[in-house]
Motif scaffolding. Structure first.
Motif, mmCIF file in Angstrom:
data_model
loop_
_atom_site.group_PDB
_atom_site.id
_atom_site.type_symbol
_atom_site.label_atom_id
_atom_site.label_comp_id
_atom_site.label_asym_id
_atom_site.label_seq_id
_atom_site.Cartn_x
_atom_site.Cartn_y
_atom_site.Cartn_z
ATOM 1 N N GLN A 347 -79.769 2.645 49.529
ATOM 2 C CA GLN A 347 -79.522 1.341 50.141
ATOM 3 C C GLN A 347 -80.831 0.553 50.278
ATOM 4 O O GLN A 347 -80.887 -0.638 49.996
ATOM 5 C CB GLN A 347 -78.873 1.552 51.509
ATOM 6 N N ALA A 348 -81.908 1.245 50.683
ATOM 7 C CA ALA A 348 -83.201 0.584 50.840
ATOM 8 C C ALA A 348 -83.714 0.060 49.495
ATOM 9 O O ALA A 348 -84.234 -1.056 49.407
ATOM 10 C CB ALA A 348 -84.209 1.553 51.452
ATOM 11 N N ARG A 349 -83.547 0.874 48.451
ATOM 12 C CA ARG A 349 -83.984 0.439 47.119
ATOM 13 C C ARG A 349 -83.210 -0.790 46.670
ATOM 14 O O ARG A 349 -83.768 -1.752 46.165
ATOM 15 C CB ARG A 349 -83.760 1.582 46.109
ATOM 16 N N GLN A 350 -81.894 -0.729 46.909
ATOM 17 C CA GLN A 350 -81.044 -1.851 46.501
ATOM 18 C C GLN A 350 -81.424 -3.106 47.281
ATOM 19 O O GLN A 350 -81.505 -4.196 46.726
ATOM 20 C CB GLN A 350 -79.577 -1.476 46.754
ATOM 21 N N THR A 351 -81.685 -2.917 48.592
ATOM 22 C CA THR A 351 -82.035 -4.056 49.440
ATOM 23 C C THR A 351 -83.359 -4.675 48.992
ATOM 24 O O THR A 351 -83.501 -5.908 48.972
ATOM 25 C CB THR A 351 -82.144 -3.620 50.914
ATOM 26 N N VAL A 436 -72.500 -2.098 45.341
ATOM 27 C CA VAL A 436 -73.289 -0.890 45.034
ATOM 28 C C VAL A 436 -73.521 -0.061 46.306
ATOM 29 O O VAL A 436 -73.296 1.144 46.336
ATOM 30 C CB VAL A 436 -74.652 -1.283 44.416
ATOM 31 N N ILE A 437 -73.920 -0.757 47.383
ATOM 32 C CA ILE A 437 -74.230 -0.056 48.636
ATOM 33 C C ILE A 437 -72.979 0.582 49.228
ATOM 34 O O ILE A 437 -72.997 1.708 49.710
ATOM 35 C CB ILE A 437 -74.896 -1.041 49.636
ATOM 36 N N ARG A 438 -71.861 -0.185 49.139
ATOM 37 C CA ARG A 438 -70.624 0.340 49.725
ATOM 38 C C ARG A 438 -70.166 1.610 49.000
ATOM 39 O O ARG A 438 -69.590 2.509 49.607
ATOM 40 C CB ARG A 438 -69.531 -0.718 49.674
#
Lengths: 440, 106
Positions: A347-351, A436-438
Protein backbone atom coordinates in the motif's frame (compact mmCIF):
# COMPACT_ATOMS: atom_id res chain seq x y z
CA UNK A 1 -27.54 -78.24 36.45
CA UNK A 2 -30.29 -77.53 33.95
CA UNK A 3 -31.59 -74.66 36.03
CA UNK A 4 -28.32 -72.76 35.73
CA UNK A 5 -27.22 -73.55 32.20
CA UNK A 6 -30.66 -73.47 30.65
CA UNK A 7 -30.57 -69.67 30.43
CA UNK A 8 -28.00 -69.89 27.68
CA UNK A 9 -30.45 -71.61 25.37
CA UNK A 10 -32.82 -68.66 25.62
CA UNK A 11 -29.91 -66.24 25.46
CA UNK A 12 -28.22 -67.64 22.38
CA UNK A 13 -29.37 -67.48 18.80
CA UNK A 14 -27.73 -70.81 18.09
CA UNK A 15 -30.04 -73.72 18.97
CA UNK A 16 -27.34 -76.09 20.20
CA UNK A 17 -25.08 -73.48 21.82
CA UNK A 18 -26.47 -74.23 25.28
CA UNK A 19 -25.95 -77.99 24.90
CA UNK A 20 -22.40 -77.49 23.63
CA UNK A 21 -21.55 -75.20 26.49
CA UNK A 22 -23.09 -77.54 29.04
CA UNK A 23 -21.01 -80.41 27.67
CA UNK A 24 -17.86 -78.33 27.97
CA UNK A 25 -18.62 -77.39 31.58
CA UNK A 26 -19.40 -81.02 32.45
CA UNK A 27 -16.09 -82.15 31.00
CA UNK A 28 -14.30 -79.59 33.21
CA UNK A 29 -16.28 -80.25 36.38
CA UNK A 30 -16.74 -83.95 36.75
CA UNK A 31 -18.24 -84.15 40.22
CA UNK A 32 -17.70 -83.33 43.86
CA UNK A 33 -18.63 -80.12 45.68
CA UNK A 34 -17.96 -78.04 42.51
CA UNK A 35 -20.65 -79.91 40.62
CA UNK A 36 -23.04 -79.54 43.57
CA UNK A 37 -22.39 -75.80 43.71
CA UNK A 38 -23.11 -75.44 40.00
CA UNK A 39 -26.35 -77.34 40.41
CA UNK A 40 -27.30 -75.11 43.33
CA UNK A 41 -26.77 -72.07 41.10
CA UNK A 42 -23.95 -70.74 43.32
CA UNK A 43 -21.21 -70.55 40.68
CA UNK A 44 -20.34 -67.64 38.39
CA UNK A 45 -17.40 -68.98 36.39
CA UNK A 46 -15.54 -72.19 35.64
CA UNK A 47 -11.82 -72.20 34.89
CA UNK A 48 -10.75 -73.75 31.60
CA UNK A 49 -7.10 -74.88 31.79
CA UNK A 50 -7.02 -75.49 28.03
CA UNK A 51 -7.48 -71.81 27.21
CA UNK A 52 -6.19 -70.42 30.49
CA UNK A 53 -9.32 -68.36 30.96
CA UNK A 54 -12.50 -68.28 32.99
CA UNK A 55 -15.79 -69.32 31.36
CA UNK A 56 -18.66 -67.23 32.67
CA UNK A 57 -21.90 -69.11 33.23
CA UNK A 58 -24.90 -67.58 31.43
CA UNK A 59 -26.51 -66.01 34.50
CA UNK A 60 -23.24 -64.32 35.52
CA UNK A 61 -22.59 -63.14 31.98
CA UNK A 62 -26.02 -61.54 31.79
CA UNK A 63 -25.58 -59.90 35.17
CA UNK A 64 -22.18 -58.46 34.20
CA UNK A 65 -23.57 -57.15 30.93
CA UNK A 66 -26.37 -55.38 32.84
CA UNK A 67 -23.78 -54.09 35.26
CA UNK A 68 -21.73 -52.54 32.46
CA UNK A 69 -24.84 -50.99 30.96
CA UNK A 70 -25.64 -49.48 34.35
CA UNK A 71 -22.15 -48.02 34.68
CA UNK A 72 -22.44 -46.56 31.17
CA UNK A 73 -25.81 -44.98 31.93
CA UNK A 74 -24.43 -43.48 35.15
CA UNK A 75 -21.44 -42.14 33.24
CA UNK A 76 -23.80 -40.63 30.71
CA UNK A 77 -25.28 -38.53 33.52
CA UNK A 78 -22.01 -36.72 34.07
CA UNK A 79 -20.84 -36.65 30.47
CA UNK A 80 -22.41 -36.48 27.03
CA UNK A 81 -20.68 -39.44 25.44
CA UNK A 82 -18.67 -42.51 26.25
CA UNK A 83 -16.15 -43.53 23.63
CA UNK A 84 -13.53 -46.13 22.83
CA UNK A 85 -10.45 -45.87 20.65
CA UNK A 86 -8.29 -48.61 19.13
CA UNK A 87 -4.49 -48.94 19.41
CA UNK A 88 -4.02 -46.22 16.78
CA UNK A 89 -6.23 -43.77 18.76
CA UNK A 90 -9.06 -43.96 16.23
CA UNK A 91 -12.59 -43.85 17.60
CA UNK A 92 -14.20 -47.24 17.24
CA UNK A 93 -17.34 -46.69 19.30
CA UNK A 94 -19.22 -43.70 20.58
CA UNK A 95 -22.35 -43.95 22.70
CA UNK A 96 -24.28 -41.48 24.76
CA UNK A 97 -27.55 -39.84 25.49
CA UNK A 98 -26.69 -36.53 23.86
CA UNK A 99 -25.11 -37.75 20.63
CA UNK A 100 -28.38 -37.05 18.81
CA UNK A 101 -29.30 -33.69 20.29
CA UNK A 102 -25.89 -32.08 20.31
CA UNK A 103 -25.39 -32.45 16.60
CA UNK A 104 -21.99 -34.10 16.59
CA UNK A 105 -22.52 -37.20 14.52
CA UNK A 106 -21.38 -40.48 16.04
CA UNK A 107 -20.65 -41.74 12.52
CA UNK A 108 -18.48 -38.75 11.68
CA UNK A 109 -15.98 -39.43 14.48
CA UNK A 110 -15.75 -43.19 13.94
CA UNK A 111 -12.37 -43.91 12.38
CA UNK A 112 -11.08 -40.41 13.23
CA UNK A 113 -8.45 -39.50 15.81
CA UNK A 114 -8.60 -36.33 17.92
CA UNK A 115 -6.40 -34.73 15.30
CA UNK A 116 -8.81 -35.37 12.39
CA UNK A 117 -12.03 -33.59 11.42
CA UNK A 118 -14.57 -32.95 12.84
CA UNK A 119 -12.06 -32.04 15.59
CA UNK A 120 -9.93 -29.01 15.07
CA UNK A 121 -7.98 -26.43 16.98
CA UNK A 122 -5.13 -28.49 18.35
CA UNK A 123 -1.85 -26.80 17.54
CA UNK A 124 1.22 -28.75 16.45
CA UNK A 125 2.90 -28.37 19.85
CA UNK A 126 -0.26 -29.33 21.79
CA UNK A 127 -0.67 -32.41 19.66
CA UNK A 128 2.97 -33.31 20.21
CA UNK A 129 2.49 -33.09 24.00
CA UNK A 130 -0.70 -35.12 23.83
CA UNK A 131 0.88 -37.75 21.57
CA UNK A 132 3.73 -38.19 24.02
CA UNK A 133 1.21 -38.74 26.82
CA UNK A 134 -0.58 -41.35 24.69
CA UNK A 135 2.70 -43.12 24.00
CA UNK A 136 3.33 -43.34 27.73
CA UNK A 137 -0.23 -44.67 28.08
CA UNK A 138 -1.14 -41.85 30.40
CA UNK A 139 -4.60 -40.81 31.51
CA UNK A 140 -5.74 -37.44 30.23
CA UNK A 141 -8.44 -35.23 31.67
CA UNK A 142 -10.48 -32.32 30.30
CA UNK A 143 -8.65 -31.89 27.04
CA UNK A 144 -10.54 -29.01 25.39
CA UNK A 145 -11.02 -29.20 21.65
CA UNK A 146 -12.95 -27.46 18.93
CA UNK A 147 -15.10 -29.49 16.59
CA UNK A 148 -17.66 -28.88 13.89
CA UNK A 149 -21.18 -30.22 14.27
CA UNK A 150 -23.42 -31.48 11.49
CA UNK A 151 -24.82 -27.99 10.88
CA UNK A 152 -21.26 -26.77 10.28
CA UNK A 153 -21.31 -24.79 13.52
CA UNK A 154 -18.25 -24.69 15.73
CA UNK A 155 -18.56 -26.36 19.13
CA UNK A 156 -16.24 -27.11 22.03
CA UNK A 157 -15.85 -30.49 23.67
CA UNK A 158 -13.89 -31.59 26.72
CA UNK A 159 -12.38 -35.07 26.38
CA UNK A 160 -11.03 -37.38 29.10
CA UNK A 161 -9.62 -40.86 28.59
CA UNK A 162 -7.69 -43.75 30.08
CA UNK A 163 -5.79 -46.62 28.43
CA UNK A 164 -7.24 -50.15 28.18
CA UNK A 165 -5.15 -53.31 28.48
CA UNK A 166 -6.09 -56.94 27.91
CA UNK A 167 -5.36 -59.91 30.24
CA UNK A 168 -1.82 -60.21 28.90
CA UNK A 169 -1.25 -56.51 29.65
CA UNK A 170 -1.20 -55.63 25.98
CA UNK A 171 -2.33 -52.12 25.13
CA UNK A 172 -5.73 -52.22 23.42
CA UNK A 173 -6.55 -48.53 23.03
CA UNK A 174 -8.26 -45.83 25.06
CA UNK A 175 -11.71 -45.31 26.46
CA UNK A 176 -13.27 -42.29 28.06
CA UNK A 177 -15.90 -39.61 28.08
CA UNK A 178 -16.65 -36.40 26.23
CA UNK A 179 -18.67 -33.36 27.25
CA UNK A 180 -20.09 -30.54 25.16
CA UNK A 181 -18.73 -27.32 26.74
CA UNK A 182 -19.72 -24.92 23.93
CA UNK A 183 -21.92 -22.76 26.16
CA UNK A 184 -19.21 -22.34 28.80
CA UNK A 185 -16.61 -21.47 26.16
CA UNK A 186 -18.86 -18.90 24.52
CA UNK A 187 -19.52 -17.15 27.80
CA UNK A 188 -15.79 -17.12 28.56
CA UNK A 189 -14.99 -15.42 25.26
CA UNK A 190 -17.83 -12.93 25.66
CA UNK A 191 -16.64 -11.99 29.13
CA UNK A 192 -13.24 -11.01 27.78
CA UNK A 193 -14.20 -9.05 24.66
CA UNK A 194 -15.58 -5.56 25.32
CA UNK A 195 -19.26 -5.38 24.64
CA UNK A 196 -20.18 -3.64 21.44
CA UNK A 197 -22.79 -1.40 23.02
CA UNK A 198 -20.57 -0.28 25.87
CA UNK A 199 -17.86 0.82 23.46
CA UNK A 200 -20.29 2.41 21.07
CA UNK A 201 -21.74 4.56 23.82
CA UNK A 202 -18.40 6.41 23.97
CA UNK A 203 -18.39 6.62 20.18
CA UNK A 204 -16.96 9.41 18.09
CA UNK A 205 -20.08 11.51 17.63
CA UNK A 206 -19.53 13.71 20.65
CA UNK A 207 -15.79 13.98 20.10
CA UNK A 208 -14.10 15.94 17.39
CA UNK A 209 -12.83 13.95 14.46
CA UNK A 210 -14.34 11.31 12.31
CA UNK A 211 -18.05 10.81 12.68
CA UNK A 212 -18.97 7.21 12.48
CA UNK A 213 -22.10 5.38 11.61
CA UNK A 214 -21.62 1.66 11.92
CA UNK A 215 -22.55 -0.34 8.88
CA UNK A 216 -25.07 -3.06 9.64
CA UNK A 217 -23.48 -6.37 10.63
CA UNK A 218 -20.33 -4.66 11.76
CA UNK A 219 -18.40 -6.46 14.46
CA UNK A 220 -16.41 -4.67 17.06
CA UNK A 221 -13.68 -7.24 16.89
CA UNK A 222 -10.32 -6.57 15.30
CA UNK A 223 -10.09 -8.53 12.04
CA UNK A 224 -6.49 -9.63 12.49
CA UNK A 225 -7.25 -11.08 15.93
CA UNK A 226 -10.51 -12.59 14.75
CA UNK A 227 -8.64 -14.47 11.99
CA UNK A 228 -6.54 -16.33 14.57
CA UNK A 229 -7.48 -19.83 15.69
CA UNK A 230 -9.49 -19.61 18.91
CA UNK A 231 -6.72 -21.15 20.96
CA UNK A 232 -4.15 -18.56 19.92
CA UNK A 233 -6.71 -15.82 20.33
CA UNK A 234 -7.47 -16.96 23.88
CA UNK A 235 -3.76 -16.96 24.66
CA UNK A 236 -3.52 -13.34 23.53
CA UNK A 237 -6.68 -12.14 25.27
CA UNK A 238 -5.07 -12.19 28.71
CA UNK A 239 -2.55 -9.60 27.55
CA UNK A 240 -5.00 -7.41 25.66
CA UNK A 241 -6.63 -4.41 27.25
CA UNK A 242 -9.53 -2.58 25.60
CA UNK A 243 -8.77 1.14 25.30
CA UNK A 244 -10.48 4.12 23.68
CA UNK A 245 -8.37 6.09 21.24
CA UNK A 246 -9.47 9.65 20.55
CA UNK A 247 -9.06 11.86 17.51
CA UNK A 248 -5.74 13.65 17.39
CA UNK A 249 -4.01 11.30 19.84
CA UNK A 250 -0.44 10.50 18.78
CA UNK A 251 0.44 6.88 19.48
CA UNK A 252 4.05 7.01 18.25
CA UNK A 253 6.52 9.63 17.04
CA UNK A 254 9.35 8.61 14.69
CA UNK A 255 12.44 7.56 16.69
CA UNK A 256 10.54 7.00 19.92
CA UNK A 257 10.41 3.55 21.54
CA UNK A 258 7.23 1.54 20.98
CA UNK A 259 5.64 0.79 24.32
CA UNK A 260 2.38 -0.73 23.13
CA UNK A 261 0.87 -2.27 20.03
CA UNK A 262 -2.76 -1.58 19.13
CA UNK A 263 -5.34 -3.71 17.37
CA UNK A 264 -8.05 -1.24 16.30
CA UNK A 265 -11.65 -2.40 16.71
CA UNK A 266 -13.45 0.56 15.23
CA UNK A 267 -10.95 3.41 15.31
CA UNK A 268 -8.75 4.62 12.48
CA UNK A 269 -5.03 5.31 12.73
CA UNK A 270 -2.97 7.19 10.13
CA UNK A 271 0.70 6.52 9.64
CA UNK A 272 2.49 9.74 8.68
CA UNK A 273 5.98 10.41 7.45
CA UNK A 274 7.50 13.81 8.25
CA UNK A 275 9.99 15.47 5.96
CA UNK A 276 11.95 18.42 7.29
CA UNK A 277 10.47 21.71 6.20
CA UNK A 278 7.30 20.15 4.86
CA UNK A 279 3.98 19.06 6.23
CA UNK A 280 3.43 15.40 7.18
CA UNK A 281 2.37 12.97 4.50
CA UNK A 282 0.20 9.95 5.06
CA UNK A 283 1.81 6.67 4.05
CA UNK A 284 -0.67 4.23 5.51
CA UNK A 285 -4.04 3.79 7.13
CA UNK A 286 -4.79 1.15 9.75
CA UNK A 287 -8.29 0.17 10.72
CA UNK A 288 -9.88 -2.96 12.09
CA UNK A 289 -8.09 -5.14 9.53
CA UNK A 290 -4.68 -4.70 11.12
CA UNK A 291 -2.43 -3.56 13.94
CA UNK A 292 -0.37 -0.50 14.81
CA UNK A 293 3.23 -1.13 15.81
CA UNK A 294 4.40 -3.52 13.11
CA UNK A 295 8.04 -2.50 13.66
CA UNK A 296 8.01 -4.71 16.76
CA UNK A 297 7.09 -7.72 14.66
CA UNK A 298 10.06 -6.90 12.45
CA UNK A 299 12.41 -6.89 15.42
CA UNK A 300 12.65 -3.10 15.85
CA UNK A 301 11.33 -1.44 19.00
CA UNK A 302 11.55 2.11 17.67
CA UNK A 303 8.76 3.70 15.64
CA UNK A 304 9.60 4.84 12.12
CA UNK A 305 6.41 6.80 11.46
CA UNK A 306 4.03 9.00 13.37
CA UNK A 307 0.84 7.13 14.30
CA UNK A 308 -2.05 9.57 14.61
CA UNK A 309 -5.60 8.60 15.57
CA UNK A 310 -7.95 9.84 12.83
CA UNK A 311 -11.15 8.24 13.99
CA UNK A 312 -12.18 7.90 17.62
CA UNK A 313 -13.01 4.38 18.68
CA UNK A 314 -11.84 1.38 20.66
CA UNK A 315 -8.77 -0.76 20.19
CA UNK A 316 -7.13 -3.66 21.98
CA UNK A 317 -3.78 -2.68 23.47
CA UNK A 318 -0.92 -4.98 24.43
CA UNK A 319 2.41 -4.03 25.91
CA UNK A 320 5.46 -4.47 23.71
CA UNK A 321 7.22 -7.13 25.79
CA UNK A 322 4.13 -9.28 25.94
CA UNK A 323 3.57 -8.90 22.21
CA UNK A 324 7.13 -9.95 21.43
CA UNK A 325 6.64 -13.05 23.58
CA UNK A 326 3.27 -13.96 22.06
CA UNK A 327 4.54 -13.27 18.57
CA UNK A 328 7.45 -15.68 19.03
CA UNK A 329 5.10 -18.31 20.43
CA UNK A 330 2.19 -18.23 18.01
CA UNK A 331 2.70 -19.27 14.39
CA UNK A 332 -0.81 -18.20 13.34
CA UNK A 333 -0.19 -14.71 14.81
CA UNK A 334 3.09 -14.47 12.87
CA UNK A 335 1.24 -15.50 9.71
CA UNK A 336 -1.49 -12.90 10.14
CA UNK A 337 0.94 -10.10 11.04
CA UNK A 338 3.23 -10.94 8.12
CA UNK A 339 0.27 -10.89 5.76
CA UNK A 340 -0.73 -7.51 7.13
CA UNK A 341 2.82 -6.10 6.85
CA UNK A 342 2.99 -7.27 3.26
CA UNK A 343 -0.28 -5.50 2.46
CA UNK A 344 0.88 -2.31 4.20
CA UNK A 345 4.20 -2.28 2.34
CA UNK A 346 2.46 -2.73 -0.96
CA UNK A 347 0.00 0.00 0.00
CA UNK A 348 2.85 2.39 0.86
CA UNK A 349 4.58 1.69 -2.45
CA UNK A 350 1.36 2.24 -4.35
CA UNK A 351 0.67 5.44 -2.42
CA UNK A 352 4.16 6.77 -3.16
CA UNK A 353 3.67 6.26 -6.88
CA UNK A 354 0.13 7.62 -6.69
CA UNK A 355 1.20 10.80 -4.92
CA UNK A 356 3.77 11.46 -7.63
CA UNK A 357 1.70 10.74 -10.74
CA UNK A 358 -2.02 11.10 -10.08
CA UNK A 359 -4.21 14.18 -9.90
CA UNK A 360 -5.38 15.48 -6.51
CA UNK A 361 -9.01 14.77 -7.33
CA UNK A 362 -8.37 11.08 -8.06
CA UNK A 363 -6.17 10.80 -4.96
CA UNK A 364 -8.83 12.39 -2.78
CA UNK A 365 -11.39 9.93 -4.13
CA UNK A 366 -9.00 7.03 -3.36
CA UNK A 367 -8.34 8.30 0.13
CA UNK A 368 -12.05 8.72 0.91
CA UNK A 369 -12.74 5.19 -0.30
CA UNK A 370 -9.90 3.74 1.76
CA UNK A 371 -11.13 5.57 4.85
CA UNK A 372 -14.62 4.30 4.21
CA UNK A 373 -13.37 0.73 3.99
CA UNK A 374 -11.44 1.06 7.24
CA UNK A 375 -14.28 2.69 9.13
CA UNK A 376 -17.09 0.89 7.33
CA UNK A 377 -18.99 4.15 7.32
CA UNK A 378 -20.10 6.47 4.53
CA UNK A 379 -19.88 9.57 6.70
CA UNK A 380 -16.94 11.22 8.49
CA UNK A 381 -15.72 14.55 9.85
CA UNK A 382 -12.64 15.94 8.13
CA UNK A 383 -11.22 19.42 7.91
CA UNK A 384 -9.54 20.72 4.75
CA UNK A 385 -6.28 21.21 6.65
CA UNK A 386 -6.37 17.60 7.69
CA UNK A 387 -7.12 16.40 4.15
CA UNK A 388 -4.23 18.53 2.84
CA UNK A 389 -1.93 16.69 5.30
CA UNK A 390 -3.22 13.36 4.19
CA UNK A 391 -2.67 14.04 0.55
CA UNK A 392 0.44 16.17 0.84
CA UNK A 393 -1.00 19.11 -1.08
CA UNK A 394 -1.84 22.70 -0.26
CA UNK A 395 -5.26 23.43 1.24
CA UNK A 396 -6.41 25.18 -1.92
CA UNK A 397 -5.76 22.03 -3.89
CA UNK A 398 -7.97 20.02 -1.53
CA UNK A 399 -10.90 22.40 -1.69
CA UNK A 400 -10.75 22.48 -5.51
CA UNK A 401 -10.71 18.70 -5.68
CA UNK A 402 -13.52 18.34 -3.12
CA UNK A 403 -15.62 20.86 -5.00
CA UNK A 404 -15.14 18.92 -8.23
CA UNK A 405 -16.29 15.66 -6.62
CA UNK A 406 -19.25 17.46 -5.06
CA UNK A 407 -20.30 18.90 -8.42
CA UNK A 408 -20.38 15.39 -9.86
CA UNK A 409 -22.66 14.49 -6.90
CA UNK A 410 -20.27 11.81 -5.68
CA UNK A 411 -19.85 13.33 -2.22
CA UNK A 412 -21.40 16.05 -0.11
CA UNK A 413 -19.00 18.29 1.79
CA UNK A 414 -20.26 20.85 4.26
CA UNK A 415 -18.28 22.37 7.10
CA UNK A 416 -15.88 19.47 7.47
CA UNK A 417 -18.56 16.82 7.21
CA UNK A 418 -18.02 14.43 4.33
CA UNK A 419 -20.62 11.99 3.12
CA UNK A 420 -20.11 9.53 0.29
CA UNK A 421 -23.20 9.69 -1.91
CA UNK A 422 -22.21 7.48 -4.80
CA UNK A 423 -19.61 4.87 -4.01
CA UNK A 424 -19.50 3.35 -7.50
CA UNK A 425 -19.09 6.78 -9.05
CA UNK A 426 -16.34 7.66 -6.59
CA UNK A 427 -14.51 4.44 -7.48
CA UNK A 428 -14.67 5.44 -11.13
CA UNK A 429 -13.33 8.89 -10.26
CA UNK A 430 -10.45 7.50 -8.22
CA UNK A 431 -7.19 6.40 -9.76
CA UNK A 432 -6.50 2.72 -10.34
CA UNK A 433 -4.48 2.67 -7.11
CA UNK A 434 -7.63 2.17 -5.01
CA UNK A 435 -8.44 -1.02 -6.86
CA UNK A 436 -4.86 -2.27 -6.41
CA UNK A 437 -4.78 -1.47 -2.68
CA UNK A 438 -8.20 -2.98 -2.06
CA UNK A 439 -7.20 -6.24 -3.69
CA UNK A 440 -4.07 -6.66 -1.56
CA UNK B 1 -2.01 -51.51 62.68
CA UNK B 2 -2.92 -55.08 61.89
CA UNK B 3 -0.04 -56.37 63.99
CA UNK B 4 -1.24 -54.35 66.97
CA UNK B 5 -4.73 -55.77 66.67
CA UNK B 6 -3.35 -59.29 66.48
CA UNK B 7 -1.29 -58.85 69.61
CA UNK B 8 -4.18 -57.53 71.58
CA UNK B 9 -6.60 -60.28 70.59
CA UNK B 10 -3.95 -62.97 71.00
CA UNK B 11 -4.72 -62.78 74.70
CA UNK B 12 -8.37 -63.65 74.11
CA UNK B 13 -8.97 -67.40 74.44
CA UNK B 14 -11.45 -67.77 71.51
CA UNK B 15 -9.10 -67.02 68.62
CA UNK B 16 -5.36 -67.37 68.89
CA UNK B 17 -4.07 -67.27 65.31
CA UNK B 18 -4.50 -65.21 62.18
CA UNK B 19 -6.51 -66.95 59.48
CA UNK B 20 -5.13 -66.39 55.97
CA UNK B 21 -7.68 -66.80 53.19
CA UNK B 22 -8.01 -66.29 49.47
CA UNK B 23 -11.36 -65.69 47.88
CA UNK B 24 -11.65 -66.25 44.12
CA UNK B 25 -14.43 -64.30 42.45
CA UNK B 26 -15.61 -63.30 38.96
CA UNK B 27 -15.81 -59.52 38.90
CA UNK B 28 -19.24 -58.27 39.99
CA UNK B 29 -21.15 -61.45 39.14
CA UNK B 30 -24.02 -62.05 41.59
CA UNK B 31 -22.65 -65.13 43.40
CA UNK B 32 -19.26 -63.46 43.76
CA UNK B 33 -20.78 -60.37 45.37
CA UNK B 34 -22.83 -62.57 47.68
CA UNK B 35 -19.74 -64.57 48.64
CA UNK B 36 -17.86 -61.40 49.59
CA UNK B 37 -20.78 -60.15 51.68
CA UNK B 38 -21.22 -63.51 53.41
CA UNK B 39 -17.52 -63.83 54.17
CA UNK B 40 -17.32 -60.28 55.49
CA UNK B 41 -20.17 -60.96 57.87
CA UNK B 42 -18.58 -64.20 59.10
CA UNK B 43 -15.17 -62.56 59.58
CA UNK B 44 -16.67 -59.67 61.48
CA UNK B 45 -18.59 -61.93 63.79
CA UNK B 46 -16.08 -64.71 64.40
CA UNK B 47 -12.58 -63.52 63.52
CA UNK B 48 -12.72 -59.91 64.75
CA UNK B 49 -9.83 -58.67 62.67
CA UNK B 50 -7.64 -61.73 63.11
CA UNK B 51 -7.58 -62.56 59.47
CA UNK B 52 -5.91 -61.76 56.19
CA UNK B 53 -8.09 -61.93 53.14
CA UNK B 54 -6.96 -61.65 49.54
CA UNK B 55 -9.65 -61.34 46.90
CA UNK B 56 -8.67 -62.55 43.43
CA UNK B 57 -10.70 -61.75 40.35
CA UNK B 58 -10.41 -64.70 37.95
CA UNK B 59 -11.48 -62.56 35.01
CA UNK B 60 -8.45 -60.35 35.57
CA UNK B 61 -5.92 -63.00 36.64
CA UNK B 62 -7.19 -66.39 35.43
CA UNK B 63 -3.71 -67.93 35.34
CA UNK B 64 -3.23 -67.33 39.05
CA UNK B 65 -6.50 -69.14 39.84
CA UNK B 66 -5.48 -72.06 37.65
CA UNK B 67 -2.08 -72.23 39.35
CA UNK B 68 -3.83 -72.32 42.74
CA UNK B 69 -5.93 -75.27 41.54
CA UNK B 70 -9.21 -73.38 41.50
CA UNK B 71 -11.90 -74.87 39.26
CA UNK B 72 -15.00 -72.80 39.94
CA UNK B 73 -15.67 -69.35 41.34
CA UNK B 74 -16.59 -68.19 43.86
CA UNK B 75 -14.20 -70.36 45.90
CA UNK B 76 -12.69 -69.69 49.29
CA UNK B 77 -9.31 -71.23 50.15
CA UNK B 78 -7.91 -71.25 53.68
CA UNK B 79 -4.13 -71.17 53.48
CA UNK B 80 -3.28 -71.12 57.18
CA UNK B 81 -3.46 -72.32 59.87
CA UNK B 82 -3.18 -75.83 58.50
CA UNK B 83 -4.87 -77.94 57.41
CA UNK B 84 -5.60 -76.05 54.20
CA UNK B 85 -9.24 -76.17 53.20
CA UNK B 86 -11.41 -75.13 50.30
CA UNK B 87 -15.07 -74.30 50.03
CA UNK B 88 -16.97 -73.50 46.84
CA UNK B 89 -20.19 -71.58 46.25
CA UNK B 90 -21.54 -68.28 47.49
CA UNK B 91 -20.76 -69.08 51.17
CA UNK B 92 -24.38 -68.79 52.21
CA UNK B 93 -24.09 -71.94 54.34
CA UNK B 94 -22.48 -70.35 57.37
CA UNK B 95 -21.84 -73.55 59.38
CA UNK B 96 -19.91 -75.22 56.56
CA UNK B 97 -17.81 -72.08 56.11
CA UNK B 98 -17.00 -72.01 59.82
CA UNK B 99 -16.17 -75.69 59.70
CA UNK B 100 -13.84 -75.21 56.73
CA UNK B 101 -12.11 -72.32 58.49
CA UNK B 102 -11.72 -74.45 61.60
CA UNK B 103 -13.77 -72.19 63.83
CA UNK B 104 -15.74 -73.95 66.49
CA UNK B 105 -18.93 -72.29 67.65
CA UNK B 106 -20.15 -72.88 71.18
Amino acid sequence: MKSNLGALEKDSSRANAGAEFEGRILRLVKGGPERQAIEAGQVDAVMDPATGSALLLPAARQALRKDQARVRSLLALSSDWCWEQDELHRFVSHTGAASGSSGIYAESIIGATLRDPPFDGMSESDWETHRRLLEWRGTFRDLELKCTDRAGEMRWVSVSGEPIFDEQDRFKGYRGTMRDITLRKRSEVLAQVPRKNAAEGKGGERLPGVERKLVKGDLLENGLLAALPRKDYRGLLAGLKPVTLTYGQVLYEPGEPIRHVYFPNDCLVSLLTTVEGHQALEVGLVGREGMVGISLALGMDVASVRALVQGTGTAMRMNAARFRKEFRKSLPLQGEVHRFIHAKLAQARQTAACNRFHRVEARLARWLLMTRDCLRSDQFLLTQAFLADMLGVRRVGVSTAARALQQRELISYTRGKIRILDRKGLEAASCGCYEVIRNL
Amino acid sequence: MRGKKTKRSASSPAVTTVVVMRLYIANNAPNSLRAIANLEAICKEHLKGNFKLEIIDVLETPLRALADGILVTPSLAKMSPSPAAKIVGNLSDKSSVLHALGISVE
